[in-house]
Design a protein around this motif. Structure first.
Motif: not given
Length: 395
Positions: A345-371
């Motif tokens: 996703l980071g490569k596709l959107l030209n965004v750092k993977a760490s930034s994507i991981a951080y913003v998705l933290l609050g969505l763990q009740a509705i998304l399956l996010i690898p730890e």
């Protein structure tokens, strides 16, 4: 054989976690009906298990497959938005490859059929493929294992296939074969789906009624099962997060709160499991989350709205750029044809993977996010999230 058949990986009941299973002690009446049909070996070789979205069809399929693992000749679990798992083209070749692993006799039969007709996997009718790649090979196996019970084949979530016309044709093909006078299917076939028109029309055809066992989940009251599931899961939350429950009375939730939650869930296991995930997540205390959940009375939409709204509020402290990342990532995850990892996703959107991981933290009740692994795909907890986010009147 693998090269010739090109089976879809991760589509069988042995696919990687996470997978939905029935909670111990639940769905006992449903399992009793399925087990009766399996052991009966009567004139209805096809079981159609149907029910609305979130009623637990895939969890039942998975649990049945695991219980009867030695008898599972092949299985395929369709999943919308999961690449080849949402397409029908490789369904029969995938089932055939699994059958070849199940039995050496099946393997020999499939190799023989492919040598005779190298184009068997492409440009052939479903009827022809079923006969040559699945029915005949398993029949050969049955002739050698005559004292053993019939093998089982499980195909889950027919409605998650992205080609309605082809799925309708596939159902017509298998039911037509089984309706032929004197024909006996050498395995028991379990099919599951929602009651959608293109599927229902085929199963309700008067010609096929004598070969199909209809099992509707709507005929089974799931209230007590869901109450047991909620009680067990939330009691575990109380134990694990005891440091946050100092001023909360035990038992938790109270009997009345448990009754209200069960009522809110309205017979849907996916709503129940999503509510549990919502209450379990780190943001705020479990008691506060429970109070919010008790007011969610309109299916999953309020859950989705609450989780996404909370995440946006928490990220207000972030720069505007990061808020845009959250909205963009959520939109992309929903419309992807195949799930991607955080790194991809980071490569596709030209965004750092760490930034994507951080913003998705609050969505763990509705998304399956690898730890821990940025190379594992981010997945929807349930495909209804896509429906919600793509419907302007709902979201």
């Amino acid at each position: 054989l693998h090269k010739s058949l090109k089976p879809v990986s991760g589509a069988s009941y042995t696919r990687p976690e996470p997978v939905a299973r029935c909670h111990p002690g639940t769905r006992l009446k449903v399992f009793a009906e399925i087990e009766k049909w399996i052991t009966d070996d009567g004139d209805r070789p096809i079981l159609w298990l149907n029910g609305p979205a979130g009623s637990g069809k895939s969890a039942i399929s998975q649990t049945v497959a695991e219980r009867y693992a030695p008898r599972i000749a092949a299985s395929f679990f369709f999943l919308r938005g999961a690449g080849l798992r949402s397409q029908i083209q490789q369904l029969i070749p995938t089932l055939a490859y699994q059958a070849s692993v199940y039995s050496p006799a099946s393997r020999k039969s499939i190799i023989k059929a492919l040598k005779k007709d190298p184009d068997l996997c492409h440009g052939q009718s479903f009827q022809h493929q079923l006969q040559k790649l699945l029915i005949t090979p398993i029949r050969v196996t049955r002739s050698r294992w005559i004292k053993r019970p019939k093998p089982l084949v499980v195909i889950d979530a027919l409605d998650e296939c992205n080609d309605k016309q082809s799925m309708s044709t596939f159902i017509e093909a298998i039911t037509t074969i089984c309706s032929n006078p004197g024909f006996r299917l050498p395995f028991r076939l379990i099919l599951t789906s929602r009651v959608e028109e293109h599927i229902q029309e085929q199963f309700n055809n008067p010609i096929t009624q004598s070969i199909i066992n209809h099992l509707s989940l709507q005929k089974f009251d799931a209230t007590n099962d869901i109450k047991l599931y909620l009680e067990t899961q939330l009691s575990a939350v109380y134990t694990i997060k005891k440091h946050l429950m100092v001023d909360v009375l035990h038992p938790w939730p109270s009997f009345s709160d448990l009754q209200q939650l069960s009522k809110n869930v309205a017979g849907s296991f996916i709503i129940a499991s999503t509510l549990v995930e919502f209450i379990k997540t780190e943001k705020d205390t479990p008691q506060r989350k429970l109070e919010i959940a008790l007011n969610m009375t309109n299916g999953l939409d309020p859950v989705y709205k609450q989780v996404i709204t909370d995440t946006l509020k928490e990220n207000k402290a972030l720069q505007q750029k990061e808020l845009q990342i959250l909205e963009l990532v959520l939109a992309v995850i929903v419309i992807l044809a195949e799930p991607l990892s955080i790194a991809a996703l980071g490569k596709l959107l030209n965004v750092k993977a760490s930034s994507i991981a951080y913003v998705l933290l609050g969505l763990q009740a509705i998304l399956l996010i690898p730890e821990n692994d940025h190379d594992e795909p981010v997945k929807l907890f349930h495909t209804s999230l896509r429906d919600y986010l793509c419907a302007k009147e709902r979201s």
